[in-house]
Design a protein around this motif. Structure first.
Motif, PDB file in Angstrom:
ATOM      1  N   ARG A  38       0.837  -1.197   0.000  1.00  0.00           N
ATOM      2  CA  ARG A  38       0.000   0.000   0.000  1.00  0.00           C
ATOM      3  C   ARG A  38       0.866   1.239   0.000  1.00  0.00           C
ATOM      4  O   ARG A  38       2.015   1.213   0.447  1.00  0.00           O
ATOM      5  CB  ARG A  38      -0.955   0.012   1.194  1.00  0.00           C
ATOM      6  N   GLN A  39       0.269   2.320  -0.504  1.00  0.00           N
ATOM      7  CA  GLN A  39       0.979   3.599  -0.541  1.00  0.00           C
ATOM      8  C   GLN A  39       0.010   4.698  -0.145  1.00  0.00           C
ATOM      9  O   GLN A  39      -0.973   4.954  -0.852  1.00  0.00           O
ATOM     10  CB  GLN A  39       1.553   3.873  -1.923  1.00  0.00           C
ATOM     11  N   ALA A  40       0.300   5.315   0.987  1.00  0.00           N
ATOM     12  CA  ALA A  40      -0.496   6.439   1.461  1.00  0.00           C
ATOM     13  C   ALA A  40       0.056   7.734   0.864  1.00  0.00           C
ATOM     14  O   ALA A  40       1.216   7.776   0.422  1.00  0.00           O
ATOM     15  CB  ALA A  40      -0.454   6.496   2.986  1.00  0.00           C
ATOM     16  N   PRO A  41      -0.752   8.796   0.844  1.00  0.00           N
ATOM     17  CA  PRO A  41      -0.265  10.072   0.297  1.00  0.00           C
ATOM     18  C   PRO A  41       1.021  10.525   0.975  1.00  0.00           C
ATOM     19  O   PRO A  41       1.147  10.453   2.201  1.00  0.00           O
ATOM     20  CB  PRO A  41      -1.418  11.030   0.600  1.00  0.00           C
ATOM     21  N   ARG A  42       1.976  10.908   0.171  1.00  0.00           N
ATOM     22  CA  ARG A  42       3.266  11.465   0.643  1.00  0.00           C
ATOM     23  C   ARG A  42       4.099  10.424   1.397  1.00  0.00           C
ATOM     24  O   ARG A  42       5.019  10.784   2.137  1.00  0.00           O
ATOM     25  CB  ARG A  42       3.039  12.697   1.519  1.00  0.00           C
ATOM     26  N   LYS A  43       3.779   9.148   1.191  1.00  0.00           N
ATOM     27  CA  LYS A  43       4.589   8.094   1.812  1.00  0.00           C
ATOM     28  C   LYS A  43       5.054   7.104   0.757  1.00  0.00           C
ATOM     29  O   LYS A  43       4.488   7.019  -0.332  1.00  0.00           O
ATOM     30  CB  LYS A  43       3.778   7.364   2.890  1.00  0.00           C
ATOM     31  N   GLU A  44       6.051   6.324   1.105  1.00  0.00           N
ATOM     32  CA  GLU A  44       6.540   5.312   0.190  1.00  0.00           C
ATOM     33  C   GLU A  44       5.644   4.073   0.239  1.00  0.00           C
ATOM     34  O   GLU A  44       4.943   3.835   1.231  1.00  0.00           O
ATOM     35  CB  GLU A  44       7.979   4.939   0.553  1.00  0.00           C
ATOM     36  N   ARG A  45       5.691   3.311  -0.833  1.00  0.00           N
ATOM     37  CA  ARG A  45       4.938   2.057  -0.868  1.00  0.00           C
ATOM     38  C   ARG A  45       5.496   1.114   0.187  1.00  0.00           C
ATOM     39  O   ARG A  45       6.709   0.975   0.335  1.00  0.00           O
ATOM     40  CB  ARG A  45       5.025   1.424  -2.247  1.00  0.00           C
ATOM     41  N   GLU A  46       4.590   0.426   0.904  1.00  0.00           N
ATOM     42  CA  GLU A  46       5.038  -0.474   1.962  1.00  0.00           C
ATOM     43  C   GLU A  46       4.333  -1.818   1.861  1.00  0.00           C
ATOM     44  O   GLU A  46       3.205  -1.919   1.377  1.00  0.00           O
ATOM     45  CB  GLU A  46       4.761   0.143   3.344  1.00  0.00           C
ATOM     46  N   LEU A  47       5.010  -2.829   2.353  1.00  0.00           N
ATOM     47  CA  LEU A  47       4.460  -4.177   2.352  1.00  0.00           C
ATOM     48  C   LEU A  47       3.318  -4.277   3.354  1.00  0.00           C
ATOM     49  O   LEU A  47       3.383  -3.718   4.452  1.00  0.00           O
ATOM     50  CB  LEU A  47       5.558  -5.172   2.725  1.00  0.00           C
ATOM     51  N   VAL A  48       2.281  -5.020   2.971  1.00  0.00           N
ATOM     52  CA  VAL A  48       1.188  -5.325   3.894  1.00  0.00           C
ATOM     53  C   VAL A  48       1.227  -6.802   4.273  1.00  0.00           C
ATOM     54  O   VAL A  48       1.257  -7.159   5.449  1.00  0.00           O
ATOM     55  CB  VAL A  48      -0.178  -4.979   3.274  1.00  0.00           C
ATOM     56  N   ALA A  49       1.223  -7.681   3.264  1.00  0.00           N
ATOM     57  CA  ALA A  49       1.217  -9.112   3.528  1.00  0.00           C
ATOM     58  C   ALA A  49       1.619  -9.858   2.266  1.00  0.00           C
ATOM     59  O   ALA A  49       1.397  -9.377   1.155  1.00  0.00           O
ATOM     60  CB  ALA A  49      -0.174  -9.576   3.974  1.00  0.00           C
ATOM     61  N   THR A  50       2.209 -11.036   2.460  1.00  0.00           N
ATOM     62  CA  THR A  50       2.546 -11.905   1.346  1.00  0.00           C
ATOM     63  C   THR A  50       2.113 -13.329   1.648  1.00  0.00           C
ATOM     64  O   THR A  50       1.963 -13.711   2.814  1.00  0.00           O
ATOM     65  CB  THR A  50       4.054 -11.906   1.051  1.00  0.00           C
ATOM     66  N   ILE A  51       1.929 -14.105   0.580  1.00  0.00           N
ATOM     67  CA  ILE A  51       1.558 -15.509   0.732  1.00  0.00           C
ATOM     68  C   ILE A  51       2.236 -16.303  -0.363  1.00  0.00           C
ATOM     69  O   ILE A  51       2.226 -15.912  -1.536  1.00  0.00           O
ATOM     70  CB  ILE A  51       0.017 -15.682   0.702  1.00  0.00           C
TER      71      ILE A  51
END
Length: 121
Positions: A38-51
């Motif tokens: 996910r990527q919030a405004p003015r933030k870098e893309r970040e991991l949420v979950a993997t499978i």
């Protein structure tokens, strides 16, 4: 050509739920790991979950106990069930998959176009 198409985003109230889906289609021999970022405004893309293909799961701490990732290998689909959503979960959510297009080709990273999730009262 491989495509990842997400769906299921939208507006939720704090404490509410949404379910995201992501379908991979096109030239696909096999799919290894799938995941959500996910990527919030003015933030870098970040991991949420993997499978993994075998079902091993990894969550980042801020979603543990609230989000559930799952996949249907027969449908080339990964899901993200998001419960107890909070305003800080507001972001564009991206699907990711590591896909082998042909039997002897390399694994390549593919991304969906993103789906907006907004949590607000």
């Amino acid at each position: 050509q491989v495509q990842l198409v997400e769906s299921g985003g939208g507006l939720a109230q704090p404490g509410g739920s949404l379910r995201l889906s992501c379908v991979a289609s096109g030239s696909i021999f096999s799919i290894a790991d799938m995941g959500w970022y996910r990527q919030a405004p003015r933030k870098e893309r970040e991991l949420v979950a993997t499978i993994t293909r075998g079902g091993s799961i990894n969550y980042v701490d801020f979603v543990k106990g609230r989000f559930t990732i799952s996949r249907d290998n027969a449908k080339n689909t990964v899901y993200l069930q998001m419960d107890n959503l909070q305003p800080e979960d507001t972001a564009v959510y991206y699907c990711n998959a590591k896909i082998r297009a042909l039997r002897y080709s390399n694994l390549n990273d593919y991304w969906g176009q993103g789906t907006q999730v907004t949590v607000s009262s």
